[in-house]
Design an enzyme around this catalytic site. Sequence first.
Site, PDB file in Angstrom:
ATOM      1  N   LYS A 116      56.488 105.121  30.301  1.00  0.00           N
ATOM      2  CA  LYS A 116      55.384 105.796  31.087  1.00  0.00           C
ATOM      3  C   LYS A 116      55.723 107.178  31.357  1.00  0.00           C
ATOM      4  O   LYS A 116      54.948 107.859  32.252  1.00  0.00           O
ATOM      5  CB  LYS A 116      55.449 104.833  32.400  1.00  0.00           C
ATOM      6  CG  LYS A 116      54.791 103.244  31.861  1.00  0.00           C
ATOM      7  CD  LYS A 116      55.080 102.486  33.108  1.00  0.00           C
ATOM      8  CE  LYS A 116      54.998 101.059  32.790  1.00  0.00           C
ATOM      9  NZ  LYS A 116      53.874 100.638  32.170  1.00  0.00           N
ATOM     10  N   LYS A 194      58.109  96.172  19.495  1.00  0.00           N
ATOM     11  CA  LYS A 194      57.360  94.996  20.272  1.00  0.00           C
ATOM     12  C   LYS A 194      55.938  95.310  20.510  1.00  0.00           C
ATOM     13  O   LYS A 194      55.628  96.599  20.297  1.00  0.00           O
ATOM     14  CB  LYS A 194      58.056  95.535  21.782  1.00  0.00           C
ATOM     15  CG  LYS A 194      57.750  94.722  23.039  1.00  0.00           C
ATOM     16  CD  LYS A 194      58.064  94.952  24.234  1.00  0.00           C
ATOM     17  CE  LYS A 194      57.139  94.393  25.421  1.00  0.00           C
ATOM     18  NZ  LYS A 194      57.572  94.922  26.683  1.00  0.00           N
ATOM     19  N   LYS A 197      50.375  96.054  25.061  1.00  0.00           N
ATOM     20  CA  LYS A 197      48.782  96.599  25.358  1.00  0.00           C
ATOM     21  C   LYS A 197      48.906  98.085  25.582  1.00  0.00           C
ATOM     22  O   LYS A 197      47.853  98.482  25.111  1.00  0.00           O
ATOM     23  CB  LYS A 197      48.011  95.667  26.157  1.00  0.00           C
ATOM     24  CG  LYS A 197      48.634  95.828  27.740  1.00  0.00           C
ATOM     25  CD  LYS A 197      48.187  94.529  28.795  1.00  0.00           C
ATOM     26  CE  LYS A 197      49.455  94.037  29.655  1.00  0.00           C
ATOM     27  NZ  LYS A 197      49.058  92.910  30.225  1.00  0.00           N
TER      28      LYS A 197
END
Length: 329
Positions: A116, A194, A197
């Site tokens: 992030k 991985k 979303k």
Amino acid sequence: MKTILTGDRPTGPLHLGHYVGSLANRVELQREYATYVLIADVQALTDHADEPERVRRNVLEVALDYLAVGIDPAVATVVVQSGVPELAELTIYYLNLVTVARLGRNPTVKEEMQQKGFGAEVPAGFFVYPVSQAADITAFRADVVPVGEDQLPMIEQTVEIVRRFNRLYGATLVEPAALVAKHARLPGTDGQSKMGKSLGNAIFLSDSRDVVSKKVMGMYTDPQHVRADLPGIVEGNPVFSYLDAFDPDAAAVAELKARYRAGGLGDVAVKRRLIEVLEAFLAPIRTRRSELARDPAMVERVLREGTARGRAVVRETLGDVRRALHLEG
Ligand code: TRP
């Protein structure tokens, strides 16, 4: 009967990685365990504070995903986290049992912070979310937490908090154990380790046949396998990881792998099979989901009743905790 607690952040619809990592186990075990499934909207705000409407909208989407894959509200309890404010109070007490240094070492939080781009500007609420997750798990007195591999550090931190609490204040909290699925980590369609979303590499449980076909046809495979007659590599090839996880015919998959390795089997042929396999799995889920979506009042009722039942359990645990801490009330 032993207790299961697990949950998801409602920041988007659930995908195949969620299914393989945790949903399948929940559905399978819901009759053998007292099962609580938490829609963690408060936790979702820790990294989506600027998008509360999105979190709200996805509470319903995640609930639809749960019911569509077979979580049965007659036996399992679906709880909306924000309907149980006692969890926030527990979090406050547990924060005293964890150091900032320990939180900084949590590998999942570290990875997410990097993803992030938070750096030093990480929101404090996000940094401490493992502690609120410990509150979720212990509030329901969970013995078992079915989760994807990425959540193992959360369970580890929860166990540390439980031990510390029980040692300092007397045996009060139940120590949980993680239950990790067979195919714990499904790779993304891009071959990243991985499926996520927010990574743009997910196949959602609610995707249409067309969308699934496009995503599969665009999937990463063995980059050296540029012609059908060349031998290909199966290991780390996500098309085969998906077949392993979703094709009920293991012998057929083994044969495909052998042919792919030997050379003479093209990517397109394998992808065509994967589309059929995923379609066989997803079609009934999609049908059930659209039926349920026509009755939002029913879904709201499941959430309301589940949250009330869950809250009653959490209140009891909070009472025990407050007594152990010599607090008022
Ligand atoms: N952190 C989990 C996720 O990102 C969601 C979650 C919240 C959870 N509370 C939990 C998972 C308790 C297991 C147990 O999906």
